[in-house]
Scaffold this motif. Structure first.
Motif, PDB file in Angstrom:
ATOM      1  N   ASP A 145     155.011  -4.371  33.527  1.00 58.58           N
ATOM      2  CA  ASP A 145     154.772  -3.386  32.482  1.00 58.58           C
ATOM      3  C   ASP A 145     154.317  -4.104  31.214  1.00 58.58           C
ATOM      4  O   ASP A 145     154.572  -5.293  31.044  1.00 58.58           O
ATOM      5  N   TYR A 146     153.653  -3.369  30.346  1.00 59.17           N
ATOM      6  CA  TYR A 146     153.249  -3.859  29.035  1.00 59.17           C
ATOM      7  C   TYR A 146     153.785  -2.872  28.024  1.00 59.17           C
ATOM      8  O   TYR A 146     153.463  -1.683  28.071  1.00 59.17           O
ATOM      9  N   LEU A 147     154.638  -3.356  27.131  1.00 59.92           N
ATOM     10  CA  LEU A 147     155.252  -2.500  26.124  1.00 59.92           C
ATOM     11  C   LEU A 147     154.723  -2.868  24.749  1.00 59.92           C
ATOM     12  O   LEU A 147     154.645  -4.045  24.395  1.00 59.92           O
ATOM     13  N   LEU A 197     146.406  -5.996  32.779  1.00 59.41           N
ATOM     14  CA  LEU A 197     147.699  -6.647  33.008  1.00 59.41           C
ATOM     15  C   LEU A 197     148.392  -6.076  34.247  1.00 59.41           C
ATOM     16  O   LEU A 197     148.904  -6.823  35.080  1.00 59.41           O
ATOM     17  N   ILE A 198     148.385  -4.761  34.380  1.00 65.36           N
ATOM     18  CA  ILE A 198     149.024  -4.109  35.538  1.00 65.36           C
ATOM     19  C   ILE A 198     148.289  -4.493  36.819  1.00 65.36           C
ATOM     20  O   ILE A 198     148.923  -4.826  37.830  1.00 65.36           O
ATOM     21  N   ASP A 199     146.961  -4.463  36.795  1.00 63.18           N
ATOM     22  CA  ASP A 199     146.179  -4.853  37.976  1.00 63.18           C
ATOM     23  C   ASP A 199     146.440  -6.303  38.370  1.00 63.18           C
ATOM     24  O   ASP A 199     146.409  -6.653  39.550  1.00 63.18           O
ATOM     25  N   ILE A 233     148.415 -14.946  30.635  1.00 67.70           N
ATOM     26  CA  ILE A 233     149.159 -14.419  31.787  1.00 67.70           C
ATOM     27  C   ILE A 233     148.742 -15.154  33.056  1.00 67.70           C
ATOM     28  O   ILE A 233     149.574 -15.459  33.916  1.00 67.70           O
ATOM     29  N   ASN A 234     147.468 -15.470  33.193  1.00 66.66           N
ATOM     30  CA  ASN A 234     147.001 -16.233  34.345  1.00 66.66           C
ATOM     31  C   ASN A 234     147.662 -17.618  34.376  1.00 66.66           C
ATOM     32  O   ASN A 234     148.116 -18.072  35.432  1.00 66.66           O
TER      33      ASN A 234
END
Length: 118
Positions: free
Chosen positions: A112-114, A105-107, A77-78
């Motif tokens: 969102d993470y599903l 992930l949210i921070d 993600i980074n």
């Protein structure tokens, strides 16, 4: 399967998804069609294929990425954040049911993470 070369256009698609499996891909295609979105940008592939494909082009408003094949989701993600335009909303999908990963992930700024299956 790999993400094809993504070319910028006059109008970037508002939604793009890169998904690791056929079932999730088919589900996202249905969602796109139900919402009158083009399903041309619903692709099969991995986040590792997506990152270089997005480098140097305008990113969509919403980007759905599959982290199922990711060894280190936060590092991926980074790396994705390095090629995304400011304001791109990222929705991550994955197989790991971990509240700590969700919070990280949210921070970090993921919308969102599903948990799969979606």
């Amino acid at each position: 399967m790999s993400v094809p070369a993504i070319k910028s256009s006059d109008g970037c698609s508002p939604v793009m998804a890169v998904l690791a499996d056929e079932v999730t891909h088919a589900t996202m295609v249905r969602v796109a069609r139900d919402n009158d979105w083009s399903d041309d940008h619903i692709l099969e592939g991995s986040i590792h294929e997506l990152i270089p494909a997005l480098a140097g082009i305008e990113t969509p408003d919403v980007l759905v990425v599959d982290l199922s094949d990711s060894v280190d989701a936060m590092a991926d993600i980074n790396s994705l954040s390095d090629v995304c335009d400011p304001g791109t909303r990222v929705i991550a999908l994955g197989k790991v049911n971990d509240v700590n990963l969700y919070r990280q992930l949210i921070d970090f700024g993921v919308q969102d993470y599903l948990l799969k299956p979606v």
